[in-house]
Design an enzyme around this catalytic site. Structure first.
Site, short mmCIF file in Angstrom:
data_model
loop_
_atom_site.label_atom_id
_atom_site.label_comp_id
_atom_site.label_asym_id
_atom_site.label_seq_id
_atom_site.Cartn_x
_atom_site.Cartn_y
_atom_site.Cartn_z
N ARG A 1 0.81 -1.56 0.15
CA ARG A 1 -0.12 -0.49 -0.12
C ARG A 1 1.41 0.64 0.18
NH1 ARG A 1 -5.46 -0.94 1.04
NH2 ARG A 1 -6.67 -3.20 1.18
N GLU B 1 -1.60 -8.66 4.05
CA GLU B 1 -2.64 -8.30 4.87
C GLU B 1 -3.12 -9.94 3.89
OE1 GLU B 1 -4.80 -5.16 2.56
OE2 GLU B 1 -3.50 -4.08 3.28
N GLU C 1 -10.65 -2.46 -5.03
CA GLU C 1 -9.67 -1.62 -4.48
C GLU C 1 -8.52 -0.74 -4.57
OE1 GLU C 1 -8.32 -0.61 0.23
OE2 GLU C 1 -9.22 -2.70 -0.29
N ASP D 1 -14.09 5.13 -12.40
CA ASP D 1 -14.01 6.98 -12.70
C ASP D 1 -13.27 8.06 -12.92
OD1 ASP D 1 -15.70 8.83 -11.74
OD2 ASP D 1 -15.23 8.67 -9.44
N HIS E 1 -18.78 0.38 1.64
CA HIS E 1 -17.73 -0.22 0.66
C HIS E 1 -17.81 -0.39 -0.09
CE1 HIS E 1 -17.44 -1.14 5.25
NE2 HIS E 1 -18.22 -2.08 5.79
N CYS F 1 -15.52 -1.07 -2.46
CA CYS F 1 -14.95 -2.07 -3.14
C CYS F 1 -15.76 -3.12 -3.31
CB CYS F 1 -13.72 -2.80 -2.18
SG CYS F 1 -12.45 -1.87 -2.61
#
Length: 453
Positions: free
Chosen positions: A100, A129, A140, A197, A419, A421
């Site tokens: 990340r 993760e 995500e 988007d 959420h 995602c």
């Protein structure tokens, strides 16, 4: 269709030519006939792409992609077995592993190293993760990357407030691989059915199909198309307005404007000058040559000044989406495949919504739909953006969103949570319609979301 296109603007919308009956025929047989026999004696509806709907074209592109994916995966398997190595299920996927904290650089490295796997199904893992990618992590990854890359501070794209769209930054740089990454992301989104988007002007998609198939000769220019003042209006309306006033000016252009065939751009705080033609700084703009000046200026802004950036973006997109099916598409249809359709049908969303902890007959849910169906288009878009990360609808319609409303056991003083995602809205069981409407409007209007202004 041809006669209609000669008019500017067209007399009727290109979608009026769609024949939805064709959505139910064996599209792949049509596509293969067209590929194998071209325009010869074997008839195929693909010879007349203007009658094939965007939904049908998406099916063709995805099936074509799947077949390419399967043949690449099969080849990897055969190679392993022939070398007496144990096949690994991971070979069937494009596995992207990123931190990340280094999202863009890791994504760049992964996609560059795995260029041969770009046509496989995408699976994303965030380092450190635990989590199986059932689609949420992939989405995500797209949302976070797009948010970071399109941020004005990042410097790759300029956001034009008056047209609400992004355009390529013309700054020269040593390495254009990040533009290639954005192109590849757009291709991967089409391939993996994810709506992005992204706000690019229509001429971006025209350039993306120039030419629709990547030329074999690497010296051939790509991403260059005929551009007009109308194209510039959709990105920089003020500048375009100024140029159109120059064209209709009735006085003496040379004496009153005192311009030459030279333009100036600010780059990192330094003003740089560019000649629009050889010795342009010595050629005055006059009533006689002002049309040429405007044409060269528009071409400079939309083609020449961003050539390297756009060419990298073009190659990135086509490295994933290389398919003869692109020959069937209009630029507007490519935009809908990447960004979804702007046509919202909230009743269709209501019909396809799933629930968790609620029944669709529950009072809170009935309040919710009463409120949402009564919203203005602007608020409906905000809700969609809040819950899914985009205010547009996938090509397959609202049902393809897999929208879910789940019961939030928090206090009813809390705002709804989303959420993005998973296209999921967590809704507390508000006591009445007024409270629900108030909390929902506050939630969707103040969410940070993925708006990139």
């Amino acid at each position: 269709d041809a006669a209609n296109s000669l008019n500017s603007p067209s007399i009727i919308s290109y979608t009026d030519f769609y024949n939805s009956t064709l959505d139910h025929i064996d599209l792949m047989e049509e596509y293969h006939n067209w590929q194998c026999y071209g325009n010869s004696h074997r008839f195929s509806f693909c010879q007349y792409p203007f009658i094939i709907s965007i939904a049908a074209k998406k099916v063709i592109i995805q099936r074509d992609s799947e077949q390419q994916m399967i043949s690449i995966a099969r080849q990897s398997l055969v190679d392993k077995v022939s070398r007496r190595q144990k096949p690994d299920m991971n070979m069937l996927f494009l596995n992207v592993k990123v931190r990340r904290t280094h999202l863009v650089s890791d994504s760049l490295d992964e996609l560059a190293r795995k260029r041969a796997d770009l046509k496989k199904k995408l699976k994303v893992t965030f380092v450190g993760e635990a989590g199986l990618d059932m689609g949420g992590l992939t989405k995500e990854w797209f949302l976070l990357l797009i948010r970071q890359i399109f941020h004005p501070d990042y410097g790759m794209f300029t956001y034009h407030k008056d047209s609400h769209c992004h355009w390529f930054s013309s700054f020269k740089c040593d390495n254009y691989s990040e533009f290639r990454l954005v192109g590849a992301l757009m291709g991967l989104a089409v391939y993996n059915s994810i709506t992005l988007d992204i706000r690019f002007p229509p001429c971006c998609y025209k350039k993306l199909l120039s030419p629709p198939i990547v030329p074999c000769d690497h010296n051939t220019l790509v991403g260059i198309c005929d551009v007009t003042l109308d194209d510039l209006f959709q990105i920089m309306p003020e500048l375009a307005h100024g140029l159109s006033e120059l064209l209709s000016y009735e006085g003496n252009v040379e004496e009153d404007f005192y311009s030459t065939f030279q333009v100036f751009q600010e780059e990192f705080g330094v003003i740089k000058s560019y000649n629009l033609k050889p010795n342009g700084d010595k050629i005055p703009v006059t009533n006689q040559n002002r049309k040429e000046y405007v044409q060269l200026y528009v071409d400079f802004l939309l083609n020449k000044s961003i050539y390297k950036q756009f060419a990298a973006f073009y190659y990135g997109f086509h490295s994933v989406c290389a398919s003869y099916a692109l020959l069937l598409l209009r630029p507007e249809e490519v935009e809908i495949l990447v960004c979804g359709s702007p046509e919202l049908d909230m009743s269709a969303l209501q019909r396809s919504t799933q629930y968790e902890g609620y029944q669709k007959t529950d009072l809170t849910i009935r309040y919710f739909w009463d409120v949402v169906l009564g919203f203005s288009l602007d608020l409906q878009k905000k809700l969609l953006h809040f819950a899914t990360g985009s205010d547009r609808v996938p090509v397959g319609g609202m049902a393809d969103l897999n929208f879910k409303i789940s019961k939030s056991e928090t206090s009813t003083n809390w705002l709804p949570v989303a959420h993005t995602c998973f296209n999921q809205l967590c809704l507390p069981p508000y006591k009445n319609k007024k409270e629900l409407k108030q909390k929902l409007i506050i939630g969707i209007s103040n969410a940070e979301g993925f708006g990139l202004e």
